[in-house]
Write a protein that holds these residues in place. Structure first.
Motif, mmCIF file in Angstrom:
data_model
loop_
_atom_site.group_PDB
_atom_site.id
_atom_site.type_symbol
_atom_site.label_atom_id
_atom_site.label_comp_id
_atom_site.label_asym_id
_atom_site.label_seq_id
_atom_site.Cartn_x
_atom_site.Cartn_y
_atom_site.Cartn_z
ATOM 1 N N ALA A 29 0.820 -1.216 0.000
ATOM 2 C CA ALA A 29 0.000 0.000 0.000
ATOM 3 C C ALA A 29 0.852 1.264 0.000
ATOM 4 N N MET A 30 2.160 1.100 0.181
ATOM 5 C CA MET A 30 3.039 2.260 0.349
ATOM 6 C C MET A 30 2.942 3.289 -0.789
ATOM 7 N N PRO A 31 2.934 2.866 -2.051
ATOM 8 C CA PRO A 31 2.827 3.884 -3.107
ATOM 9 C C PRO A 31 1.537 4.691 -2.993
ATOM 10 N N GLY A 32 0.442 4.030 -2.698
ATOM 11 C CA GLY A 32 -0.829 4.733 -2.539
ATOM 12 C C GLY A 32 -0.810 5.676 -1.351
ATOM 13 N N ARG A 52 13.262 7.550 -2.125
ATOM 14 C CA ARG A 52 14.136 6.595 -1.460
ATOM 15 C C ARG A 52 13.335 5.354 -1.054
ATOM 16 N N ILE A 53 12.142 5.593 -0.490
ATOM 17 C CA ILE A 53 11.323 4.476 -0.012
ATOM 18 C C ILE A 53 10.770 3.653 -1.172
ATOM 19 N N LEU A 54 10.389 4.335 -2.246
ATOM 20 C CA LEU A 54 9.742 3.629 -3.350
ATOM 21 C C LEU A 54 10.702 3.378 -4.507
ATOM 22 N N GLY A 55 11.967 3.180 -4.177
ATOM 23 C CA GLY A 55 12.960 2.936 -5.214
ATOM 24 C C GLY A 55 12.597 1.765 -6.114
ATOM 25 N N TRP A 56 11.877 0.809 -5.551
ATOM 26 C CA TRP A 56 11.547 -0.388 -6.332
ATOM 27 C C TRP A 56 10.632 -0.117 -7.501
ATOM 28 N N GLN A 57 9.931 1.044 -7.450
ATOM 29 C CA GLN A 57 9.005 1.337 -8.538
ATOM 30 C C GLN A 57 9.719 1.827 -9.792
ATOM 31 N N GLY A 58 10.915 2.364 -9.588
ATOM 32 C CA GLY A 58 11.721 2.814 -10.716
ATOM 33 C C GLY A 58 11.154 4.027 -11.420
#
Ligand SMILES: Nc1ncnc2c1ncn2[C@@H]1O[C@H](COP(=O)(O)OP(=O)(O)OP(=O)(O)O)[C@@H](O)[C@H]1O
Ligand SMILES: [Mg+2]
Lengths: 267, 256
Positions: free
Chosen positions: B180-183, B250-256
């Motif tokens: 849910a972090m991106p949202g 930094r937190i959502l680095g995985w989304q690219g």
């Protein structure tokens, strides 16, 4: 026998008269499924698309409860809190974890130190040839690479029972053959019990000791055939006869062997 | 695309700065040429002395300090409560159904409408302003969190369960929160902007801060002061948004 508690000690998984319905019993996807997998066996479940193979695997792992019938998992299958290893049909990696951390998922909560988790995950990644990719994100991998990470994730918990849902279905023939060989090597080394779902007759015959054919509406076990000694030779006449029998069973035709199409000596 | 990424990361802010300079240039020119009477809109160059006066008197710093206090308190309280409520409602269908009526009644009421009650309950001070800001931020985060939880790939719960994380804690920490972090982050970011608008609304009624100072200035027709505080707010928003984006990326680095 039917209460499940009385399963023989070398039985890893037993399904007894299992049925599953998603609509409260009006339509069944699986019905009357009986099967037993013994410790150390390599069993393939073969069936057409949509037959209910993935569903069967979920039931065997107690991820979903059957509508009817019983499932017995040997305590050894999940010994010491270790989950069984499950390889999903479409990898299902967690996109917010690196490859490395995805593989560590099953190790978290087992009381292992960080360094040990790291080392074991890396070992598993090495096994599937992806140690170099440990730091990458799932989105940066190809579909086949993701699938291999899924295999590593299952192997890293060193499960007594390994359940694989068409793990190599999305791979090219060469990679696929390589991983099949690798899987057989791991299996020979560790003597894990493997339940391997596939719709590919060839794959089932190369890998398994036993092939369970799942077909029909609702699906049930249509055949349970032993495969000959290893190593397997696709070209051997016995294998070709076996393939013919499997094809007939999947299609819902009578088993040619029993229908007397061949003389017993041929089989 | 990937190759040009580093070049583009400089290119966009650079263009943005060019646009800003152009805007101020046009603005200055149109006042100087007489296109816009300086009584209606002060030229940028006329703002500097007025701003220096405000700084010397300590009004500017004081207003910023007061507003930042309202802003941060309201933002944090509203975001945390809204995010938590949204996560809970998204994850627990019974609770969601139970509260759906309440949500429908409260949701359309703008933060501004609560001002009389804010004054009544909390008084014309920090608490009152914080309340108004928190309410407007609450709903943004509530819906962002709610939607984020609802759109989680259900299969990932099965993955977590298969690997020994089938319990409540496992589901929450291994799936719900990271998925849910991106949202949540996009809700926070929207709230970051919304909260500044609410700061003005909350302070227009006399709670000291940027909004109150703007109100005083406009009643004296001191348009230069109004513009100064408009720009101050824009600057503060830009700074908070930039700081937030640094953390977010930094937190959502995985989304690219
Ligand atoms: N949640 C669900 N609700 C209703 N029907 C479902 C659900 N999940 C699966 N099914 C149905 O159950 C049947 C069996 O699905 P399953 O995924 O087990 O097939 P499969 O043998 O694994 O097929 P494939 O080889 O294509 O993966 C399908 O007809 C599918 O539509
Ligand atoms: Mg399937």
């Amino acid at each position: 026998m039917s209460n499940g508690e009385g399963a023989a000690p070398d039985v890893m998984v037993r399904l007894h008269d299992v049925g599953l319905s998603h609509d409260g019993g009006r339509n069944f996807i699986l019905r009357g499924v009986d099967l037993e997998i013994r410790r150390g066996e390599f069993v393939a479940v073969l069936g057409p698309s949509g037959a209910g193979k993935s569903t069967l695997l979920r039931i065997a792992m107690k991820l979903i409860a059957p509508t009817e019938g019983e499932v017995t998992l040997a305590p050894a299958a999940t010994a010491q809190g270790r989950p069984a290893g499950l390889v999903f049909q479409d990898a299902k990696l967690m996109p917010w974890r690196t490859v490395q951390r995805n593989v560590e998922l099953g190790l978290e909560g087992l009381g292992l130190g960080r360094a040990e988790r790291h080392a074991r995950a890396l070992d598993a990644l090495r096994l599937v040839g992806l140690a170099e990719q440990a730091g990458r994100w799932p989105r940066q991998l190809s579909g086949g690479q993701r699938q291999r990470v899924g295999v590593a994730r299952a192997l890293t918990v060193e499960p007594a029972l390994l359940l694989m849902d068409e793990p190599f279905g999305a791979l090219d023939a060469i990679t696929r053959a390589g991983l099949q060989e690798e899987l057989l090597r791991i299996w020979a080394q560790t003597r894990k019990t493997v339940l391997f779902v596939t719709h590919d007759i060839d794959e089932a015959m190369i890998l398994a000791d036993r092939i369970i054919v799942l077909a029909g509406h609702p699906a049930s076990v249509r055949g349970d055939l032993a495969v000959g000694p290893r190593p397997r030779d696709r070209g051997a006449p016995a294998m070709q006869i076996l393939a013919e029998r499997l094809r007939a069973l999947i299609a819902g035709d009578p088993d040619p062997a029993e229908a007397g199409y061949w003389r017993a000596s041929e089989i | 695309m990937r190759m040009g990424a580093s070049r583009r990361s400089l290119y966009r802010p650079l263009l943005g700065a060019v646009g800003l300079v152009a805007m101020f240039g046009l603005w200055e020119a149109s006042v100087r040429v007489g296109l816009v009477p300086s009584g209606l809109l002060p030229a940028p160059s006329a703002l500097v002395p007025a701003w220096l006066d405000e700084v010397r008197g300590g009004f500017w710093q004081g207003a910023i300090r007061d507003s930042m206090t309202h802003y941060l308190l309201g933002l944090v309280i509203g975001s945390v409560l809204g995010g938590l409520a949204g996560l809970l409602c998204g994850a627990v269908p019974v609770l969601d159904a139970l509260l759906s009526g309440v949500v429908r009644v409260l949701r359309p009421i703008p933060g501004l409408a609560w001002v009389p009650f804010a004054i009544l309950w909390f008084g014309l001070d920090t608490a009152g302003a914080t309340f108004v800001i928190a309410i407007s931020v609450f709903w943004i985060n509530f819906y962002a969190a709610h939607g984020a939880v609802q759109s989680i790939d259900r299969d990932l719960f099965e993955v977590a369960a298969a690997f020994g994380h089938g319990g409540f804690g496992g589901r929450l920490f291994k799936v719900v929160l990271p998925a849910a972090m991106p949202g949540l982050m996009s809700g926070l970011r929207t709230g970051l902007g919304q909260a500044w608008m609410s700061v003005v609304a909350a302070e227009l009624f006399g709670v000291p801060g940027i909004g109150a100072r703007m109100m005083q200035a406009s009643s004296l027709l001191a348009t230069d002061l109004v513009v100064i505080y408009m720009l101050t707010m824009a600057l503060l928003y830009a700074l908070t948004d930039m700081a937030f984006m640094l953390v977010r990326n930094r937190i959502l680095g995985w989304q690219g």
